[in-house]
Enzyme design. Sequence first.
Site, PDB file in Angstrom:
ATOM      1  N   GLY A 191       0.819  -1.210   0.000  1.00  0.00           N
ATOM      2  CA  GLY A 191       0.000   0.000   0.000  1.00  0.00           C
ATOM      3  C   GLY A 191       0.853   1.261   0.000  1.00  0.00           C
ATOM      4  CB  ILE A 195       0.052   4.300   6.758  1.00  0.00           C
ATOM      5  CG1 ILE A 195      -1.056   4.983   7.570  1.00  0.00           C
ATOM      6  CG2 ILE A 195       0.944   3.451   7.671  1.00  0.00           C
ATOM      7  CD1 ILE A 195      -1.918   4.042   8.385  1.00  0.00           C
ATOM      8  CD  GLU A 214      -1.243   1.660  -4.323  1.00  0.00           C
ATOM      9  OE1 GLU A 214      -0.991   1.854  -3.131  1.00  0.00           O
ATOM     10  OE2 GLU A 214      -2.406   1.500  -4.764  1.00  0.00           O
ATOM     11  CB  VAL A 282      -4.335  -2.166   2.315  1.00  0.00           C
ATOM     12  CG1 VAL A 282      -3.065  -2.726   1.689  1.00  0.00           C
ATOM     13  CG2 VAL A 282      -4.828  -3.092   3.421  1.00  0.00           C
ATOM     14  CG  ASP A 324     -10.877   7.785  11.403  1.00  0.00           C
ATOM     15  OD1 ASP A 324     -10.909   8.956  10.999  1.00  0.00           O
ATOM     16  OD2 ASP A 324      -9.824   7.142  11.569  1.00  0.00           O
ATOM     17  CG  HIS A 456      11.613  39.614   1.776  1.00  0.00           C
ATOM     18  ND1 HIS A 456      11.641  38.680   0.758  1.00  0.00           N
ATOM     19  CD2 HIS A 456      12.892  40.109   1.884  1.00  0.00           C
ATOM     20  CE1 HIS A 456      12.869  38.617   0.256  1.00  0.00           C
ATOM     21  NE2 HIS A 456      13.646  39.467   0.933  1.00  0.00           N
TER      22      HIS A 456
HETATM   23  P1  FAD Z   1      -9.915   7.166  16.843  1.00  0.00           P
HETATM   24  O1  FAD Z   1      -8.757   8.070  17.002  1.00  0.00           O
HETATM   25  O2  FAD Z   1      -9.723   5.881  16.128  1.00  0.00           O
HETATM   26  O3  FAD Z   1     -10.454   6.885  18.311  1.00  0.00           O
HETATM   27  C1  FAD Z   1     -11.521   6.044  18.543  1.00  0.00           C
HETATM   28  C2  FAD Z   1     -11.474   5.609  19.979  1.00  0.00           C
HETATM   29  O4  FAD Z   1     -12.691   4.934  20.274  1.00  0.00           O
HETATM   30  C3  FAD Z   1     -10.351   4.618  20.293  1.00  0.00           C
HETATM   31  O5  FAD Z   1      -9.617   5.103  21.366  1.00  0.00           O
HETATM   32  C4  FAD Z   1     -11.070   3.323  20.656  1.00  0.00           C
HETATM   33  O6  FAD Z   1     -10.442   2.602  21.700  1.00  0.00           O
HETATM   34  C5  FAD Z   1     -12.400   3.864  21.131  1.00  0.00           C
HETATM   35  N1  FAD Z   1     -13.498   2.892  21.014  1.00  0.00           N
HETATM   36  C6  FAD Z   1     -13.790   2.072  19.982  1.00  0.00           C
HETATM   37  N2  FAD Z   1     -14.909   1.354  20.262  1.00  0.00           N
HETATM   38  C7  FAD Z   1     -15.306   1.739  21.495  1.00  0.00           C
HETATM   39  C8  FAD Z   1     -16.383   1.376  22.333  1.00  0.00           C
HETATM   40  N3  FAD Z   1     -17.285   0.484  21.950  1.00  0.00           N
HETATM   41  N4  FAD Z   1     -16.473   1.958  23.540  1.00  0.00           N
HETATM   42  C9  FAD Z   1     -15.562   2.884  23.952  1.00  0.00           C
HETATM   43  N5  FAD Z   1     -14.532   3.276  23.192  1.00  0.00           N
HETATM   44  C10 FAD Z   1     -14.411   2.718  21.979  1.00  0.00           C
HETATM   45  N6  FAD Z   1      -4.765  12.025  10.773  1.00  0.00           N
HETATM   46  C11 FAD Z   1      -4.383  13.301  10.617  1.00  0.00           C
HETATM   47  O7  FAD Z   1      -5.240  14.185  10.523  1.00  0.00           O
HETATM   48  N7  FAD Z   1      -3.058  13.652  10.582  1.00  0.00           N
HETATM   49  C12 FAD Z   1      -2.083  12.728  10.685  1.00  0.00           C
HETATM   50  O8  FAD Z   1      -0.905  13.068  10.654  1.00  0.00           O
HETATM   51  C13 FAD Z   1      -2.460  11.360  10.837  1.00  0.00           C
HETATM   52  N8  FAD Z   1      -1.513  10.418  10.960  1.00  0.00           N
HETATM   53  C14 FAD Z   1      -1.905   9.116  11.134  1.00  0.00           C
HETATM   54  C15 FAD Z   1      -0.910   8.153  11.223  1.00  0.00           C
HETATM   55  C16 FAD Z   1      -1.252   6.828  11.387  1.00  0.00           C
HETATM   56  C17 FAD Z   1      -0.165   5.789  11.485  1.00  0.00           C
HETATM   57  C18 FAD Z   1      -2.635   6.464  11.478  1.00  0.00           C
HETATM   58  C19 FAD Z   1      -3.019   5.038  11.701  1.00  0.00           C
HETATM   59  C20 FAD Z   1      -3.623   7.424  11.391  1.00  0.00           C
HETATM   60  C21 FAD Z   1      -3.265   8.759  11.198  1.00  0.00           C
HETATM   61  N9  FAD Z   1      -4.219   9.753  11.065  1.00  0.00           N
HETATM   62  C22 FAD Z   1      -3.833  11.051  10.882  1.00  0.00           C
HETATM   63  C23 FAD Z   1      -5.661   9.449  11.120  1.00  0.00           C
HETATM   64  C24 FAD Z   1      -6.202   9.779  12.512  1.00  0.00           C
HETATM   65  O9  FAD Z   1      -5.496   9.049  13.480  1.00  0.00           O
HETATM   66  C25 FAD Z   1      -7.682   9.458  12.579  1.00  0.00           C
HETATM   67  O10 FAD Z   1      -8.371  10.102  11.527  1.00  0.00           O
HETATM   68  C26 FAD Z   1      -8.268   9.923  13.898  1.00  0.00           C
HETATM   69  O11 FAD Z   1      -7.616   9.295  14.980  1.00  0.00           O
HETATM   70  C27 FAD Z   1      -9.757   9.627  13.959  1.00  0.00           C
HETATM   71  O12 FAD Z   1     -10.266  10.049  15.177  1.00  0.00           O
HETATM   72  P2  FAD Z   1     -11.545   9.391  15.839  1.00  0.00           P
HETATM   73  O13 FAD Z   1     -11.748  10.122  17.104  1.00  0.00           O
HETATM   74  O14 FAD Z   1     -12.633   9.318  14.855  1.00  0.00           O
HETATM   75  O15 FAD Z   1     -11.133   7.872  16.126  1.00  0.00           O
HETATM   76  P1  NAI Z   2      -4.644   4.831   2.293  1.00  0.00           P
HETATM   77  O1  NAI Z   2      -6.043   4.719   1.884  1.00  0.00           O
HETATM   78  O2  NAI Z   2      -4.011   6.166   2.389  1.00  0.00           O
HETATM   79  O3  NAI Z   2      -3.735   3.981   1.303  1.00  0.00           O
HETATM   80  C1  NAI Z   2      -3.920   2.617   1.114  1.00  0.00           C
HETATM   81  C2  NAI Z   2      -3.208   2.230  -0.172  1.00  0.00           C
HETATM   82  O4  NAI Z   2      -3.197   0.813  -0.239  1.00  0.00           O
HETATM   83  C3  NAI Z   2      -3.931   2.738  -1.414  1.00  0.00           C
HETATM   84  O5  NAI Z   2      -3.008   3.367  -2.268  1.00  0.00           O
HETATM   85  C4  NAI Z   2      -4.530   1.478  -2.018  1.00  0.00           C
HETATM   86  O6  NAI Z   2      -4.630   1.532  -3.421  1.00  0.00           O
HETATM   87  C5  NAI Z   2      -3.527   0.437  -1.564  1.00  0.00           C
HETATM   88  N1  NAI Z   2      -4.063  -0.920  -1.502  1.00  0.00           N
HETATM   89  C6  NAI Z   2      -5.282  -1.324  -1.054  1.00  0.00           C
HETATM   90  N2  NAI Z   2      -5.393  -2.664  -1.137  1.00  0.00           N
HETATM   91  C7  NAI Z   2      -4.211  -3.114  -1.625  1.00  0.00           C
HETATM   92  C8  NAI Z   2      -3.706  -4.403  -1.922  1.00  0.00           C
HETATM   93  N3  NAI Z   2      -4.439  -5.501  -1.723  1.00  0.00           N
HETATM   94  N4  NAI Z   2      -2.452  -4.505  -2.414  1.00  0.00           N
HETATM   95  C9  NAI Z   2      -1.695  -3.406  -2.612  1.00  0.00           C
HETATM   96  N5  NAI Z   2      -2.122  -2.154  -2.347  1.00  0.00           N
HETATM   97  C10 NAI Z   2      -3.361  -2.014  -1.855  1.00  0.00           C
HETATM   98  O7  NAI Z   2      -4.547   4.026   3.668  1.00  0.00           O
HETATM   99  P2  NAI Z   2      -3.413   3.946   4.779  1.00  0.00           P
HETATM  100  O8  NAI Z   2      -2.101   4.378   4.242  1.00  0.00           O
HETATM  101  O9  NAI Z   2      -3.559   2.601   5.373  1.00  0.00           O
HETATM  102  O10 NAI Z   2      -3.883   5.017   5.821  1.00  0.00           O
HETATM  103  C11 NAI Z   2      -5.203   4.938   6.359  1.00  0.00           C
HETATM  104  C12 NAI Z   2      -5.762   6.289   6.588  1.00  0.00           C
HETATM  105  O11 NAI Z   2      -5.203   6.857   7.761  1.00  0.00           O
HETATM  106  C13 NAI Z   2      -5.483   7.316   5.500  1.00  0.00           C
HETATM  107  O12 NAI Z   2      -6.372   7.200   4.418  1.00  0.00           O
HETATM  108  C14 NAI Z   2      -5.672   8.580   6.237  1.00  0.00           C
HETATM  109  O13 NAI Z   2      -7.048   8.869   6.293  1.00  0.00           O
HETATM  110  C15 NAI Z   2      -5.155   8.250   7.615  1.00  0.00           C
HETATM  111  N6  NAI Z   2      -3.785   8.736   7.741  1.00  0.00           N
HETATM  112  C16 NAI Z   2      -3.558  10.066   7.622  1.00  0.00           C
HETATM  113  C17 NAI Z   2      -2.285  10.559   7.712  1.00  0.00           C
HETATM  114  C18 NAI Z   2      -2.068  12.009   7.527  1.00  0.00           C
HETATM  115  O14 NAI Z   2      -3.035  12.752   7.542  1.00  0.00           O
HETATM  116  N7  NAI Z   2      -0.845  12.467   7.375  1.00  0.00           N
HETATM  117  C19 NAI Z   2      -1.135   9.695   7.978  1.00  0.00           C
HETATM  118  C20 NAI Z   2      -1.496   8.301   8.049  1.00  0.00           C
HETATM  119  C21 NAI Z   2      -2.775   7.871   7.957  1.00  0.00           C
END
Ligand code: FAD
Ligand code: NAI
Length: 477
Positions: A191, A195, A214, A282, A324, A456
């Site tokens: 992917g 990420i 990818e 992915v 999310d 600037h």
């Molecule tokens: P989450 O952050 O997923 O939180 C949901 C919470 O609900 C969790 O703590 C979980 O334990 C809890 N929960 C689930 N079910 C229950 C239940 N039944 N009862 C009680 N609690 C429950 N976004 C950005 O904007 N910028 C970034 O740089 C960025 N980097 C990222 C990097 C990575 C590696 C990843 C994986 C994601 C990244 N994201 C980034 C995406 C971002 O983390 C999410 O969009 C964001 O956390 C979503 O917020 P949320 O509150 O909807 O859910």
């Molecule tokens: P993503 O949706 O950004 O990318 C997933 C990639 O995997 C896509 O390019 C897709 O075509 C590919 N893919 C899917 N199935 C596949 C397969 N079977 N084989 C090969 N490639 C495949 O998802 P990712 O990177 O997992 O991140 C999840 C989400 O978390 C992002 O969409 C974003 O919303 C959030 N995130 C945001 C960040 C930020 O804001 N800087 C940083 C990291 C995550």
Amino acid sequence: MSQSFDVVVIGAGPGGYIAAIRAAQLGFSTACIEGWRNPKGEMALGGTCLNVGCIPSKALLQSSENVEQVEHKFADHGISVSGVKVDIAKMQARKDGIVGKMTKGIEFLFKKNKVTWVKGFGKFVSGGDTYTIEVTDAGKVVDTITAKHVIIATGSKARHLPGIAVDNVNICDNEGALALPAVPKRLGVIGAGVIGLELGSVWRRLGTEVTILEAMPSFLAVTDEAIQKEAWKVFTKEQGLNIKLGVKIDKVTTKKTGITIDYTDDKGLAQKLDCDKLIVSVGRVPNTDGLGASNVGLKVSERGFIEVDDHCATNLPNVYAIGDVVRGPMLAHKAEDEGVAVAERIAGQQPHIDFNTIPWIIYTSPEIAWVGKSEQQCKAEGIAVKTGSFPFMANGRALGQGEAGGFVKIVADANTDRILGGHVIHAHASELIQELVTAMEFKAASEDIARIVHGHPTLSEAVKEAALAVDKRTLNM
Ligand code: FAD
Ligand code: NAI
């Protein structure tokens, strides 16, 4: 135990904890249910973003970028450094410290705002005038909460692929990928999304040979084509990320010596990739299992998202869902703003979020940031546009910083000059994009930016020059 509140929020990620704070600020008695446990076994607030997402990834991106700077970029400034050593355990401990500080910070904010943290996972038991939610920890019911208003903010988890068992030691999703204890020699990534690119970059900078597989035939298809081309050139040719597009993963085998991925390449040929660690990135799936949706008739789509309208209202009275777990981009700032808006709507206010002006940022080096529409999107929608670009190569501050790669591109309506999209690829794109977000939110024309005095020497002068370029009157190119 049984407790009653005006508002209960399920989930304390950036959507949920912000919604809870805002609801409490508005005078509601508020609880937030969260049962996340960190690797030490302690319950922690903050969700994906703070524990295993935005915050830890950005800490590692900065540490690894510092290594890259020392090893490859300081020499241009006449600074030579020898004997650079990298202590991964210390780098990881620094990251864990930042996560701990941030998650404890939310505990403090909850106390300050009088939000009750109910520890465990929540499940709807019954609805009606008030909703009853059972809270479970480690299989035991620890609390029962009743509330008139419910905000679901249960977030998402990594999507896994059939036949590829994630153990977060050798085959990792985001959780394991952020916690590798040593630099792997060869890393495979499935992917090339956000990420894959961010975490692939972290480990490449630390010396790993990274190959990203990818499925799509195009690279970063969500971005403007000019950005796609520049990013491809920098990541593959200059930085050595090996990205293979249009592949189909056939089989993943784990052996004592490592992991083998059998895949079919874009020409239909069978290929093998051997690596020491594999990241599966992915996409993500919403967390709705175990929420007891069917107990109250809450509508969930086939893909597991809670169905909501433009104001995050579900099909049930007084039940909202944000972040999310609902439609729209999976971004922390989108979740936060939906949280604020829902709390205010419960209080009878009329908040509004413009989904067209939510910025996206990929924290690679250079960073990639955009807002609104790409030039190609506008054309596909039949909107006549004019565009202006300005390269950082012609920006004095960027040259001084040794960060002269990349450009700003502005897409404006050909008839009205209103800005429809902004695209930046640069080391500091994450900060620069906000000017274009603000401009779009205020329905600005490119001429508005062109006529604003920019300090600037600053990188933001490139934004002004791109705006001037829309009218073909750049001053410094
Ligand atoms: P989450 O952050 O997923 O939180 C949901 C919470 O609900 C969790 O703590 C979980 O334990 C809890 N929960 C689930 N079910 C229950 C239940 N039944 N009862 C009680 N609690 C429950 N976004 C950005 O904007 N910028 C970034 O740089 C960025 N980097 C990222 C990097 C990575 C590696 C990843 C994986 C994601 C990244 N994201 C980034 C995406 C971002 O983390 C999410 O969009 C964001 O956390 C979503 O917020 P949320 O509150 O909807 O859910
Ligand atoms: P993503 O949706 O950004 O990318 C997933 C990639 O995997 C896509 O390019 C897709 O075509 C590919 N893919 C899917 N199935 C596949 C397969 N079977 N084989 C090969 N490639 C495949 O998802 P990712 O990177 O997992 O991140 C999840 C989400 O978390 C992002 O969409 C974003 O919303 C959030 N995130 C945001 C960040 C930020 O804001 N800087 C940083 C990291 C995550």
